[in-house]
Design a protein around this motif. Sequence first.
Motif, PDB file in Angstrom:
ATOM      1  N   CYS A   1       0.832  -1.200   0.000  1.00 49.44           N
ATOM      2  CA  CYS A   1       0.000   0.000   0.000  1.00 49.44           C
ATOM      3  C   CYS A   1       0.873   1.258   0.000  1.00 49.44           C
ATOM      4  CB  CYS A   1      -0.937   0.024   1.203  1.00 49.44           C
ATOM      5  SG  CYS A   1      -2.019   1.465   1.161  1.00 49.44           S
TER       6      CYS A   1
ATOM      7  N   GLY B   1      -0.823   4.321  -0.210  1.00 43.37           N
ATOM      8  CA  GLY B   1      -1.753   5.399   0.114  1.00 43.37           C
ATOM      9  C   GLY B   1      -1.097   6.357   1.099  1.00 43.37           C
ATOM     10  N   THR B   2      -1.691   7.519   1.295  1.00 43.45           N
ATOM     11  CA  THR B   2      -1.050   8.561   2.112  1.00 43.45           C
ATOM     12  C   THR B   2      -0.650   8.052   3.497  1.00 43.45           C
ATOM     13  OG1 THR B   2      -2.399  10.157   0.940  1.00 43.45           O
ATOM     14  CG2 THR B   2      -1.297  10.933   2.922  1.00 43.45           C
ATOM     15  N   ALA B   3      -1.572   7.414   4.195  1.00 46.79           N
ATOM     16  CA  ALA B   3      -1.294   6.967   5.571  1.00 46.79           C
ATOM     17  C   ALA B   3      -0.142   5.959   5.613  1.00 46.79           C
ATOM     18  CB  ALA B   3      -2.543   6.368   6.196  1.00 46.79           C
ATOM     19  N   CYS B   4      -0.117   5.048   4.662  1.00 48.41           N
ATOM     20  CA  CYS B   4       0.967   4.055   4.631  1.00 48.41           C
ATOM     21  C   CYS B   4       2.262   4.695   4.125  1.00 48.41           C
ATOM     22  CB  CYS B   4       0.572   2.866   3.755  1.00 48.41           C
ATOM     23  SG  CYS B   4      -0.705   1.840   4.510  1.00 48.41           S
TER      24      CYS B   4
ATOM     25  N   ALA C   1      -3.355   2.159  -3.930  1.00 49.00           N
ATOM     26  CA  ALA C   1      -3.451   3.514  -3.367  1.00 49.00           C
ATOM     27  C   ALA C   1      -3.953   3.514  -1.924  1.00 49.00           C
ATOM     28  CB  ALA C   1      -4.334   4.376  -4.238  1.00 49.00           C
ATOM     29  N   CYS C   2      -4.829   2.638  -1.552  1.00 49.19           N
ATOM     30  CA  CYS C   2      -5.296   2.526  -0.160  1.00 49.19           C
ATOM     31  C   CYS C   2      -6.118   1.262  -0.055  1.00 49.19           C
ATOM     32  CB  CYS C   2      -6.140   3.729   0.250  1.00 49.19           C
ATOM     33  SG  CYS C   2      -6.770   3.608   1.950  1.00 49.19           S
ATOM     34  N   LEU C   3      -5.908   0.540   1.028  1.00 52.42           N
ATOM     35  CA  LEU C   3      -6.635  -0.719   1.224  1.00 52.42           C
ATOM     36  C   LEU C   3      -7.791  -0.545   2.204  1.00 52.42           C
ATOM     37  CD1 LEU C   3      -3.424  -2.860   1.363  1.00 52.42           C
ATOM     38  CD2 LEU C   3      -5.256  -3.252  -0.275  1.00 52.42           C
ATOM     39  N   GLY C   4      -7.959   0.681   2.687  1.00 48.81           N
ATOM     40  CA  GLY C   4      -9.084   0.953   3.574  1.00 48.81           C
ATOM     41  C   GLY C   4      -8.859   0.523   5.017  1.00 48.81           C
ATOM     42  N   CYS C   5      -7.617   0.270   5.378  1.00 48.57           N
ATOM     43  CA  CYS C   5      -7.335  -0.111   6.779  1.00 48.57           C
ATOM     44  C   CYS C   5      -6.105   0.679   7.245  1.00 48.57           C
ATOM     45  CB  CYS C   5      -7.132  -1.615   6.903  1.00 48.57           C
ATOM     46  SG  CYS C   5      -5.949  -2.281   5.723  1.00 48.57           S
ATOM     47  N   CYS C   6      -6.164   1.987   7.035  1.00 49.19           N
ATOM     48  CA  CYS C   6      -5.021   2.875   7.266  1.00 49.19           C
ATOM     49  C   CYS C   6      -4.479   2.790   8.696  1.00 49.19           C
ATOM     50  CB  CYS C   6      -5.413   4.312   6.948  1.00 49.19           C
ATOM     51  SG  CYS C   6      -6.250   4.496   5.366  1.00 49.19           S
TER      52      CYS C   6
ATOM     53  N   VAL D   1       0.625  -1.250   5.358  1.00 49.73           N
ATOM     54  CA  VAL D   1       0.001  -2.547   5.105  1.00 49.73           C
ATOM     55  C   VAL D   1       0.569  -3.181   3.836  1.00 49.73           C
ATOM     56  CG1 VAL D   1      -2.184  -3.762   4.762  1.00 49.73           C
ATOM     57  CG2 VAL D   1      -2.127  -1.659   6.110  1.00 49.73           C
TER      58      VAL D   1
END
Length: 158
Positions: A78, A80-83, A118-123, A128
């Motif tokens: 992942c 995504g921003t948080a990861c 981009a994001c797996l929805g479990c930031c 992740v």
Amino acid sequence: MEIQESKIKSFVTKYNSEKKALISILQDIQEEYNYLPQDALRIVSETTGIPLIDIVGVATFYRAFSLEPRGRHLVTVCLGTACHVRGGLKILEEFEKKLNIKAGETTEDGKFSLQTVACLGCCAIGPVVVIDDKYHAQTTIRKVVPILKKYMTKRERK
Ligand code: FES
């Protein structure tokens, strides 16, 4: 890889050749070959009457499907921003280094494919990494090798 027409037809007849079962049929083919070979999609089209272009449309819409040969294990990192802010890119680079491939590629032995998302929805549990269906939470660079080893045979781990 050679496609067995009878095998593809058996996937279709399992669902009574129903058009609404297309996703299930594609899932079975993907599970068998690790991707959706073009010949297999042609057979599905002929057997169900669904135009090939519509089947390809479904196959390209869902990320779980691949029209290109894939490794036995799919590693998804992942970004995504948080990861990303927790080191996602460094983790990706470590996987690339250890597997000797870039994101979007498959190892020569056909064992691993590497991709990003981009994001797996479990930031909250990031960074992740997902391998096949298994989520690896709070991944670090140091965890990359131990994680990969779980997917290697005893002989390969040495
Ligand atoms: S950014 Fe990685 S799970 Fe959301």
